[in-house]
Every structure is written in C-alpha cells, then in structure tokens.
Design an enzyme around this catalytic site. Structure first.
Site, short mmCIF file in Angstrom:
data_model
loop_
_atom_site.label_atom_id
_atom_site.label_comp_id
_atom_site.label_asym_id
_atom_site.label_seq_id
_atom_site.Cartn_x
_atom_site.Cartn_y
_atom_site.Cartn_z
N CYS A 167 1.15 -1.10 -0.18
CA CYS A 167 -0.31 0.24 -0.18
C CYS A 167 0.37 1.44 -0.05
O CYS A 167 2.25 1.17 0.45
CB CYS A 167 -0.87 0.29 1.47
SG CYS A 167 -1.70 -1.47 1.62
N ARG A 221 2.27 0.73 -6.17
CA ARG A 221 2.41 0.52 -5.29
C ARG A 221 1.59 -0.54 -5.11
O ARG A 221 1.15 -1.74 -3.86
CB ARG A 221 2.49 0.82 -3.44
CG ARG A 221 3.85 1.75 -3.64
CD ARG A 221 3.51 2.79 -2.80
NE ARG A 221 4.09 1.84 -1.47
CZ ARG A 221 5.32 1.51 -1.36
NH1 ARG A 221 6.57 2.45 -1.64
NH2 ARG A 221 5.91 0.98 0.36
N TRP A 251 -3.52 -2.51 -1.66
CA TRP A 251 -3.40 -3.32 -2.51
C TRP A 251 -3.80 -4.84 -0.82
O TRP A 251 -3.19 -5.10 -0.33
CB TRP A 251 -1.19 -3.69 -2.36
CG TRP A 251 -1.53 -5.70 -3.14
CD1 TRP A 251 -1.63 -5.39 -5.01
CD2 TRP A 251 -1.25 -6.42 -2.63
NE1 TRP A 251 -1.83 -6.37 -4.95
CE2 TRP A 251 -1.12 -7.45 -3.94
CE3 TRP A 251 -0.77 -6.54 -1.91
CZ2 TRP A 251 -1.09 -8.65 -3.86
CZ3 TRP A 251 -0.70 -8.22 -1.00
CH2 TRP A 251 -0.14 -9.17 -2.79
N GLU A 260 2.37 -12.53 -16.03
CA GLU A 260 1.49 -11.42 -15.85
C GLU A 260 0.67 -10.72 -16.23
O GLU A 260 -0.07 -10.00 -15.69
CB GLU A 260 3.02 -10.77 -15.00
CG GLU A 260 3.01 -9.53 -14.02
CD GLU A 260 3.93 -9.13 -14.12
OE1 GLU A 260 5.22 -9.59 -14.84
OE2 GLU A 260 4.57 -8.39 -13.28
N HIS A 285 10.55 -35.83 -18.92
CA HIS A 285 10.51 -36.67 -16.80
C HIS A 285 9.34 -35.96 -16.75
O HIS A 285 9.55 -36.35 -15.68
CB HIS A 285 11.51 -35.78 -16.67
CG HIS A 285 12.81 -36.79 -17.17
ND1 HIS A 285 13.26 -37.85 -16.94
CD2 HIS A 285 14.11 -35.76 -17.85
CE1 HIS A 285 14.97 -37.52 -17.49
NE2 HIS A 285 15.13 -36.58 -17.68
N LYS A 291 3.27 -3.09 -7.91
CA LYS A 291 4.62 -3.25 -8.18
C LYS A 291 6.38 -2.89 -7.47
O LYS A 291 6.70 -3.38 -7.74
CB LYS A 291 5.14 -1.38 -8.87
CG LYS A 291 6.35 -1.20 -9.40
CD LYS A 291 6.87 -1.64 -11.40
CE LYS A 291 8.40 -1.56 -11.56
NZ LYS A 291 7.83 -2.71 -12.81
C1 AGP Z 1 8.09 -8.80 -12.98
O1 AGP Z 1 7.81 -8.35 -14.12
C2 AGP Z 1 7.41 -8.59 -11.44
N1 AGP Z 1 6.59 -7.17 -11.44
C3 AGP Z 1 7.94 -8.92 -10.52
O2 AGP Z 1 8.20 -10.05 -9.75
C4 AGP Z 1 9.19 -7.89 -9.49
O3 AGP Z 1 10.32 -8.32 -10.39
C5 AGP Z 1 9.27 -8.42 -8.61
O4 AGP Z 1 7.77 -8.35 -7.74
C6 AGP Z 1 10.21 -8.32 -7.64
O5 AGP Z 1 10.19 -7.24 -7.77
P1 AGP Z 1 11.90 -5.88 -7.01
O6 AGP Z 1 12.31 -6.17 -8.46
O7 AGP Z 1 11.31 -4.66 -7.03
O8 AGP Z 1 12.84 -6.84 -5.80
#
Ligand code: AGP
Length: 613
Positions: free
Chosen positions: A2, A29, A76, A492, A508, A608
């Site tokens: 958030c 966020r 969020w 995503e 496998h 994000k």
């Molecule tokens: C990537 O497209 C994602 N939004 C997500 O996996 C992101 O890379 C992950 O949450 C890590 O974030 P950070 O690099 O800010 O730590």
C-alpha cells in the site's frame, strides 16, 4: 504494497489535490482502492473508492477547497476483499480518528477478539481497522503517549499515519519494517509524509527516513521525533531535490511499451563510466572494503524475487562459469529459511528493482545475522535495501512505472555482467583474454535497437498465436532462465497459464501436457547445446505440439521447420544473449496482452512494489 501520503504543517494548496497527486505517483504500489481523510468543519471526513485513484478523485471534488491536515492511501488487498469498507483510511467507532497503514499486523486477530469483548463492532475485514480501535482504546488525550503504547501492542510490519479530531493541526506517524519518509518543503514549510520519495512534487525538501519504532509528531510549528522509549531526538534532515518528472507515456500507448523501447538508453546509462575501453578494465568503483571482503568469500548467493530472481539465475551461472566459484541463485522468500546457506564467507548479492521488496529485505537481514556480507543492486535510490546492505550498486534504468518489469531486468543483467567481470579482475588482475567482454557489452544497445525495429514481426506472431491457452517456454542453460522470465511476463500481463522448463527435462513429465493446443516457445540461443534442444523440439512436434522458435540468425532450423519463428542477429557470446531474447519476448507478451485488451500497466492482482512477505 500500500502507499501512504499525508500533508500537514502550513498547507498551502488544496489538500485533496495534493493527496490525489501523491497517490497517483504511489499507485504502482497497489491500485485496488484508495481513500482520503481530512478535517471539514471540525469533523473528520473520510472518502474512499474502489478501483484506481481517478475514481476517488471523481468522488471528492466537493472537498477540494480544504487546506487541512490530511492522510491518503492506495491499497493492495491483504486482509479482506476489494470493497470500499476495506479501503483505508479506517476510523474508530466514534469517528474520532482516521488512520492509514502499509504492512501487516500479525497479531490483529488476537487484538480484535480482545476489542470485540469490550463491545467494539468491526466494519471491515482488515487488520488496519484493529489499529484504529486499539488507538482509541489506549487514548488518554496524549497523541504521542498513545502511539507509543500502541507500538508496544503491535506485532508485524507497518507504517502508520494518523489524524485525530482533538488535534486537528497534527499528524502522527510511526513505522516498523516498512518505509516512511517525512519531507519538509524547504520554501513553503509544508510537511509531507510518504511511503516513497517518488510521490513528492518537484522542489527543494528536507527529508528524513523514519527509523523503526520511532514516532514523529508533526504540526504547524514543529516536527518532533521520539524514540520508542519516548526520549526526544533531534531530527537530522537531509536536503533532497525533486525534479518533477511527470509520468508521460509520450508517443507510446503504454508505459510497458515505452520502457521496452527505453532499454538501449537504460543499458547505455548503466554502462556509462563503468569501464575503461583502452585499458580493457571494468571500473565499478566499489570501495576497497568490498575488494577485501571479496578475498575472503568462498561462495556467492544471489537472491531476488520474480524478475529479479531470474536476473540472479543468469548471473549465478555466469559467475560460476567465469570465476569458478560456487554461485547459486535463490528465491528470497525461500532463502531466508535456509539457515545453512550463509556464513561469514558468503557474499549475498540482493537484487531488487524497487529496493523495497519485503521478501528480499527479510532474506538479506537473515543473511546478515549469519555474518554474510551483502551487496545490493537496485534501481531506486534511498530504498530500504540500500540502507540494509554493506555495499550497493545502482542500475540506471530510470523510473520503471509499468508493473511488468522490462528495462529494470535488462539493466540488472548488464550490471551483473559487469560485477562478475569486476570480481574476475579483482582475483586475476585483468579481464579474461577470450571474449572481448567490454566491447561485446557495448554493442548490446545497438543490437536491441535493431531488434526493436522488427517489432511488427513479433506483433504478427502474437496475433497468430492468440488462440493458444497453454504456452510452454523451453531453453537450456542461460536460455532456460530467460525462458523463466519470458513465461513470467506472459502470466503477468496476458493471464495465460504458462510454464517454463529446461528443454532436457520435458521427457521427465511435462511432455504429457503436449498436444496440438500447446504452443512451445523454444529459446534456441544456446550454441553449445543447440542440437540437443532441437531434438527436444522434435519430441514436442512428434506429439503434435506447435513451435515458436526464437533463434540465432545463423542457426539452421530446417530440421524442425517451426510454425512460427523470430531470428536474432547477435554475434556476441551466448552468455549475453538473455538480454536480447528477453527483449523479443517482452514484446511478444506485450502484444499478446494488447490483443486481449488487458490493462497492461496495471495487471490484475499485482503491484509494482511488493512490501508484504
Ligand atoms: C516483474 O515483472 C514483476 N512485476 C515482479 O516479479 C518483480 O520483479 C518482483 O516483485 C521483484 O520486485 P523487485 O525487483 O522490486 O524486488
């Protein structure tokens, strides 16, 4: 996840406008719902809305003229669904206070039961509402004392901002394990609180990042700062200039597309000043203490989440190959529970675009407890991960707005290649003779530019492969990690169930999934294992699976005649190819999602910056 934004002090323009502007910058966020609380005619007014911040904006035009202390929040969802009742700010039963919260109160249920026994009725399913009622339960007229007692009762991680009807000029804030910055406008005297400096408007500020368990009491006249034991401390503000960089998409329809196209410049900036071409040396300007630490290192653990974890995988492989040292990539949320993996001879490389990912922070803190040294790689300055690390390096990707990471990933990779070479240079005095690494890294921006010019070909493949509901990504070695990243992009923003597998592993188990409705994206960048991967593709074709081959221009695909193909012309070592393959498949994910009409920059259920564990 958030975002908190607050205004107090000498509020000089509409609090609503200021909060909305702040929230819009914090929307990355979390964007499930948002809300604002401020004073109107002596009472606290709270307005909330589900959906994006512009929905809230439409609901609060009647409060626009107010210039009062105010707090705002973008959510969020963690506890409770996306409904208005669960949006922040939360109030107590008498509407005497309103507060916003980022984090998770781990003992909320226990406190809730205690309060319910006292007759408190809860109106939401959130952990945050518990804080509001507990505050009132503890309140004795003294805001500071109440906040200190509240702190003693809360377990978990949080940043909290609260306003109270008996103290209409004040804003009280505290935090534990979540960021909160106080920023005083150096000219106007107005004070802002925010989860992230990116939410500040352009200007000169004096800023202070609150430490865990500190409480700050802000009003017209002063910013008072207290330790957990109530002792008053002198707030050490640092000057901070914000260049207002509005988030413009320019000629692009989406931030993601803009950021894909910004990759050549992001990589050029990340490279800039970090090598000496004539001397054939990498110049990362790491402190002497890092070089000394590195002498004692026997193993390297690279940690990250999501895309950053994929960068860690590629770098671990490269480091091990180059240095002959044990290097392993770990998902941060798993690494923190693997006690035996770090000790005083471990170098932990923590990778995070935002520098605020809770899982990565928790993992690096655990590693530090076990005496490992931590070097972090982030894209955001002033982030929590930088503060917690012994050493740090910055990518220079520029702010990444789209939730789906693109330019941050390729910039991380570039910096990790440089770091690996720097480490080699520390150990051996010079760079390896074979492969002109610096020269090859320098060619990457122009190779990406050429690839981007052929975006229409990828867009066409995205259109033709729209119908596939099962998409498998395969590759070997570096291409396998790139497959992981490409599959994540598709999940995503395209919301497709997609898997990625090392090509040799299909037989496998996963081969049972293959039929004519399955599309396999085969990443054929690996030169050493090309023929083996081709055999794996044939095994898929023998089961009627369809193939989209992403390959090197000079590779002959006659043996497989793929249904779809995209060639990459890149005469560089295969270790560097993940950058180019990732770019091609970012475009593929983007155009696939575009065809489906998804909200690409704000994919559902995501945020994000992931600040919960
Ligand atoms: C990537 O497209 C994602 N939004 C997500 O996996 C992101 O890379 C992950 O949450 C890590 O974030 P950070 O690099 O800010 O730590």
């Amino acid at each position: 996840m958030c975002g908190i934004f607050g205004v107090c002090g000498k509020v000089f323009s509409s609090s609503v406008d200021q909060c909305i502007a702040g929230l819009k910058k914090l929307e990355y966020r979390g964007y499930d719902s948002s809300g604002i609380a401020l004073f109107d005619k002596g009472a606290i007014q709270v307005v909330k809305s589900t959906g994006k911040v512009h929905h809230l904006e439409e609901k609060i035009s009647h409060l626009k003229s107010l210039k009062t202390v105010s707090i705002a929040h973008t959510r969020w969802a963690t506890h409770g669904g996306v409904v208005e009742a669960n949006a922040h700010p939360h109030v107590d039963s008498e509407n005497s206070l309103a507060l916003v919260h980022n984090g998770i109160i781990e003992n909320f249920f226990e406190i809730k039961l205690q309060l319910e026994k006292k007759g408190v009725l809860f109106r939401s399913q959130t952990d945050t509402e518990v804080i509001a009622h507990l505050f009132t339960d503890l309140y004795d007229g003294d805001l500071l004392g109440t906040m200190q007692r509240l702190l003693a009762r809360l377990d978990g991680s949080f940043a909290i901002a609260c306003i109270h009807k008996n103290h209409p000029d004040s804003l009280i804030v505290t935090k534990r394990d979540k960021p909160l910055t106080i920023a005083k406008d150096a000219t106007l005297g107005q004070v802002l609180v925010t989860s992230d400096r990116n939410a500040l408007y352009g200007g000169e500020f004096l800023t202070l990042d609150l430490e865990d368990n500190q409480v700050a009491l802000l009003d017209q006249n002063a910013i008072q700062l207290f330790e957990r034991d109530s002792s008053k401390i002198f707030p050490n503000f640092e000057p901070f200039t914000v260049k207002d960089t509005p988030h413009f998409k320019g000629e692009y329809s989406h931030f993601m597309l803009k950021e894909i196209f910004e990759q050549p410049s992001a990589i050029r900036r990340t490279l800039e000043g970090r090598y000496d071409l004539e001397g054939n040396r990498v110049l990362l300007n790491l402190p002497k203490a890092f070089e000394e630490t590195f002498e004692t290192v026997s193993k390297i653990a690279l940690i990250g989440c999501g895309t950053s974890y994929h960068a860690a995988c590629i770098a671990a492989h490269f480091l091990e190959e180059l240095l002959g040292i044990s290097a392993e990539a770990y998902i941060a949320s798993e690494y923190r529970y693997r006690e035996s993996l770090s000790d005083a001879t471990t170098l932990v490389i923590a990778i995070s675009q935002s520098g605020e990912t809770a899982d990565t922070i928790a993992a690096l803190r655990e590693a530090k407890k076990r005496k490992a040294k931590v070097l972090s790689i982030t894209n955001v300055p002033y982030s929590s991960i930088i503060r917690d690390s012994d050493f740090h390096l910055m990518t220079q990707a520029g702010q990444e707005i789209s939730v789906c990471s693109t330019k941050a990933f390729t910039s991380q990779l570039l910096l990790l290649y440089l770091l690996s070479l720097q480490m080699y240079q520390f150990r051996n005095g010079s760079l390896p003779f074979e492969n002109n690494w610096i020269q090859n890294l320098r060619t990457l921006p122009s190779l990406i530019e050429s690839l981007l010019q052929r975006k229409n070909l990828i867009e066409a493949i995205a259109a033709e492969t729209q119908g596939f509901e099962k998409i498998l990504f395969i590759g070997r070695q570096y291409m396998y990690y790139t497959a992981l990243e490409s599959s994540l992009k598709l999940k995503e923003i395209n919301y497709t169930f997609s898997l990625s597998y090392p090509a040799g592993e299909l037989k496998h188990g996963p081969l049972a999934l293959i039929d004519e409705n399955t599309l396999t994206v085969a990443l054929l960048g690996n030169r050493t294992t090309f023929h083996k991967t081709i055999s794996n593709v044939q095994e898929i074709q023998a089961r009627n699976g369809k193939i989209f081959a992403v390959h090197q221009k000079d590779q002959n695909l006659d043996e497989i005649s793929p249904d779809y193909s995209f060639s990459i012309d890149a005469p560089i070592p295969e270790q560097l190819l993940p950058i180019l393959y990732a770019v091609a498949l970012q475009l593929y994910a983007f155009y696939s999602a575009l065809k489906k009409g998804h909200d690409i920059d704000h994919p559902k259920n995501l945020a994000k910056s992931v600040t919960v564990e």
